[in-house]
Design an enzyme around this catalytic site. Structure first.
Site, short mmCIF file in Angstrom:
data_model
loop_
_atom_site.label_atom_id
_atom_site.label_comp_id
_atom_site.label_asym_id
_atom_site.label_seq_id
_atom_site.Cartn_x
_atom_site.Cartn_y
_atom_site.Cartn_z
N ASP A 1 62.82 -13.37 19.25
CA ASP A 1 61.38 -13.15 18.44
C ASP A 1 61.63 -15.26 17.69
O ASP A 1 61.03 -14.86 16.95
CB ASP A 1 61.34 -12.51 17.68
N LYS B 1 59.92 -17.82 21.59
CA LYS B 1 60.33 -18.88 22.53
C LYS B 1 59.17 -18.65 23.95
O LYS B 1 59.18 -19.74 24.38
CB LYS B 1 61.68 -17.84 23.35
N GLY C 1 59.85 -9.08 24.81
CA GLY C 1 58.35 -9.51 23.75
C GLY C 1 58.01 -10.40 23.73
O GLY C 1 58.36 -11.75 22.85
N HIS C 2 56.95 -11.95 24.61
CA HIS C 2 56.87 -12.98 24.12
C HIS C 2 55.99 -13.68 23.87
O HIS C 2 54.80 -12.99 25.06
CB HIS C 2 58.28 -13.68 25.42
N GLN D 1 66.23 -12.82 24.01
CA GLN D 1 66.60 -12.09 23.09
C GLN D 1 67.12 -13.34 22.09
O GLN D 1 66.81 -14.78 22.15
CB GLN D 1 67.63 -11.68 23.69
P1 GDP Z 1 60.09 -14.82 21.34
O1 GDP Z 1 60.13 -13.56 21.32
O2 GDP Z 1 61.31 -15.26 20.95
O3 GDP Z 1 59.29 -14.86 22.52
O4 GDP Z 1 59.34 -14.69 19.69
P2 GDP Z 1 57.49 -13.46 19.46
O5 GDP Z 1 56.33 -13.28 20.38
O6 GDP Z 1 58.74 -12.15 20.33
O7 GDP Z 1 57.75 -13.63 18.25
C1 GDP Z 1 57.42 -14.67 17.53
C2 GDP Z 1 55.64 -14.51 17.03
O8 GDP Z 1 55.68 -15.57 16.56
C3 GDP Z 1 54.45 -13.97 17.98
O9 GDP Z 1 53.36 -13.12 17.22
C4 GDP Z 1 54.61 -15.56 17.52
O10 GDP Z 1 52.97 -15.11 17.99
C5 GDP Z 1 54.78 -16.02 16.25
N1 GDP Z 1 54.88 -17.56 16.43
C6 GDP Z 1 55.49 -18.28 17.15
N2 GDP Z 1 55.64 -19.76 16.60
C7 GDP Z 1 54.89 -19.53 15.54
C8 GDP Z 1 54.32 -20.49 14.01
O11 GDP Z 1 55.21 -21.73 14.32
N3 GDP Z 1 53.85 -20.30 12.96
C9 GDP Z 1 53.07 -18.66 12.56
N4 GDP Z 1 52.99 -18.31 11.90
N5 GDP Z 1 53.84 -17.30 13.89
C10 GDP Z 1 54.65 -18.31 15.12
P1 IMO Z 2 63.10 -10.86 22.19
O1 IMO Z 2 63.12 -11.95 23.84
C1 IMO Z 2 64.80 -9.18 18.97
C2 IMO Z 2 67.41 -6.01 19.90
C3 IMO Z 2 66.85 -4.77 19.62
C4 IMO Z 2 68.73 -4.31 19.72
C5 IMO Z 2 69.27 -4.55 20.07
C6 IMO Z 2 69.94 -4.29 21.75
O2 IMO Z 2 61.81 -11.03 22.18
O3 IMO Z 2 63.13 -12.30 21.32
P2 IMO Z 2 68.02 -3.12 24.09
O4 IMO Z 2 67.01 -2.85 23.62
O5 IMO Z 2 68.57 -4.85 24.39
O6 IMO Z 2 68.96 -2.52 24.70
O7 IMO Z 2 68.63 -3.59 22.51
O8 IMO Z 2 68.45 -5.64 20.91
N1 IMO Z 2 66.74 -7.01 20.48
C7 IMO Z 2 65.71 -7.72 20.57
N2 IMO Z 2 65.54 -8.03 19.57
N3 IMO Z 2 63.78 -9.85 20.14
C8 IMO Z 2 64.13 -9.30 21.52
O9 IMO Z 2 64.10 -10.04 22.88
C9 IMO Z 2 64.75 -8.32 21.91
N4 IMO Z 2 65.36 -7.24 22.61
C10 IMO Z 2 66.97 -6.75 21.89
O10 IMO Z 2 66.18 -4.39 18.74
O11 IMO Z 2 68.46 -4.75 18.37
MG MG Z 3 60.08 -11.36 21.06
#
Ligand code: GDP
Ligand code: IMO
Ligand code: MG
Length: 420
Positions: free
Chosen positions: A13, A16, A40-41, A222
């Site tokens: 998270d 990416k 979840g991207h 991840q």
């Molecule tokens: P990912 O899994 O690495 O793609 O990241 P996620 O989407 O799960 O989580 C990142 C969260 O932060 C999402 O809700 C994005 O919309 C938000 N986000 C990304 N970059 C920024 C930033 O620079 N500032 C803020 N406030 N939110 C951001």
């Molecule tokens: P993105 O791509 C954050 C965590 C789960 C758990 C562990 C194992 O959005 O960054 P799994 O379902 O893979 O067996 O869970 O890894 N986890 C993540 N945490 N971002 C993710 O993906 C994750 N995918 C799995 O919360 O601790």
């Molecule tokens: Mg994510």
């Protein structure tokens, strides 16, 4: 041509999805290399937020091919939902997406096994996303799995029944009630949907693209601290999230890797169980969670929040060979007087600067304090307009890690970004 890689340097998270979306116009191809719908991207443009689970984050641009590589595991139910949502936005997904024949399928019974295994672990559970990731990769390495290419074979149903029966036998060891049949109709509808896509040997396609001089961006899921080999085992996911995973997950030779873009948040978060040395279980932690909207993009669970951990970050840079750092969510730290950064751990009475075998044995993190900037930075224009304290924060990270911070993200939108 080389393949550049975007990957997470923390516990996932890191942002990416947003970064891949922003970089996509500079590439011809975007390819996901591992993980599944545990990811979840999120990305945001025109005030609308999109969350992708299996489909690469380059999909909202017009001219790029998107690839789901062999290292990915796909749940046809989630794939169809995601595809329907993308189609409803007017994106002709079938024209732009290639799926590897060698990617593995998540069966309904994999999800049930995931849930049964987690329930049996009780307090020691991993905190899995319950998407069936662990059991699917177990079947892959155990040489039992079903692959996307199998859905085009005449005996696919038999293969499905055979593996599902194996899972029923396995489920007997758990005291867990389940119903596989109730998920099958949707699952086979998802399989039908997938049959309409280009299912191909994406390793050949990707290498052909490279030979033709096209630019490929690999998208990781991840983060490094969730890597099956180098993460905080056993509290990890079941794939290699690191740069080497781009080679095995796409069929790209190591010598083909170019820039390794390591994405990290200006602080740290973790969702699920497991050690997190710089975690803040106090007001500051709550502040980061609320201001940063730190709730899981896949499960909605609150993310645990803490200060930036340079010990873990340096380790991740080492393992990945990160050549550039991208810092996200700097805007979230804006209201703080003081920002702390973890530079070491107290472990067996000693201050160490290396990750110990068992992160859980760390007694306390060692911090340095830096001055906050206390300014809204979400719409500043150009790196030179950054407050002096933010520049100092970045300089400190660069000096500690020896890697340049080339991009700073200041908000969720595509436009909220600074290149340095
Ligand atoms: P990912 O899994 O690495 O793609 O990241 P996620 O989407 O799960 O989580 C990142 C969260 O932060 C999402 O809700 C994005 O919309 C938000 N986000 C990304 N970059 C920024 C930033 O620079 N500032 C803020 N406030 N939110 C951001
Ligand atoms: P993105 O791509 C954050 C965590 C789960 C758990 C562990 C194992 O959005 O960054 P799994 O379902 O893979 O067996 O869970 O890894 N986890 C993540 N945490 N971002 C993710 O993906 C994750 N995918 C799995 O919360 O601790
Ligand atoms: Mg994510």
């Amino acid at each position: 041509m080389k393949v550049d890689v975007v990957l997470g340097l923390q516990w996932g998270d890191e942002g990416k999805g947003k970064i891949v979306d922003v970089l996509t116009p500079q590439y011809d191809v975007v390819a996901r290399f591992q993980g599944g719908p545990n990811a979840g991207h999120s990305l945001e443009f025109n005030r609308i937020k999109h969350v992708l689970h299996s489909i690469p984050s380059g999909i909202f641009h017009d001219n790029q091919v998107n690839v789901i590589g062999n290292g990915v595991v796909i749940d046809p139910v989630i794939f169809k939902k995601e595809a329907d949502a993308i189609y409803s936005l007017g994106v002709d997904l079938k024209k732009k997406l290639l799926i590897s024949r060698k990617a593995h399928l998540i069966l309904p019974s994999h999800r049930i096994l995931d849930a049964a295994s987690e329930a049996a672990k009780g307090v020691t559970k991993i905190g899995s996303t319950l998407k069936g990731i662990g059991p699917t990769y177990m079947d892959k390495t155990g040489r039992n799995g079903l692959r996307v290419g199998d859905i085009l074979l005449p005996d696919f149903r038999e293969k499905y029944n055979h593996l599902t029966q194996k899972h029923r036998d396995l489920l007997r060891i758990y005291d867990y009630s389940y119903n596989i049949e109730e998920h099958e109709e949707q699952w086979f509808a998802g399989i039908e949907e997938m049959r309409g896509y280009t299912i191909t040997d994406t390793e050949y396609e990707l290498n052909r693209f490279l030979q033709e001089g096209r630019k490929v961006l690999a998208e990781g899921a991840q983060g490094t601290m969730l890597d099956i080999d180098f993460g905080s085992y056993p509290f990890v996911t079941s794939s290699n999230t690191i740069s080497a995973g781009a080679c095995t997950g796409l069929g790209i030779a190591p010598g083909r890797l170019g820039e390794i873009f390591g994405v990290f948040k200006a602080y740290c978060t973790r969702v699920g169980a497991g050690p997190f040395p710089s975690e803040l279980k106090d007001e500051t932690g709550n502040f980061l969670r609320e201001k940063g909207h730190e709730y899981g993009a896949t499960t909605g669970r609150p993310r645990r929040c803490g200060w930036l951990d340079l010990v873990a970050l340096k380790y991740a840079i080492l393992i990945n060979g990160a050549t550039q750092l991208f810092m996200t969510k700097a805007d979230v730290l804006s209201d703080l007087d003081t920002i702390k950064v973890c530079i070491g751990y107290w472990y067996n009475g000693k201050l160490i600067e290396q990750l110990p075998y068992d992160l859980g044995e760390i007694t306390a993190p060692e911090y340095v304090s830096l001055k906050g900037w206390k300014k809204d930075i979400s719409s500043i224009d150009g790196a030179s307009a950054m407050p002096a304290e933010l520049k100092a924060y970045i300089r400190f990270i660069e000096e500690e890690t020896g890697v340049p911070v080339k991009l700073v993200s200041l908000g969720p939108d595509r436009t909220q970004i600074l290149f340095r």
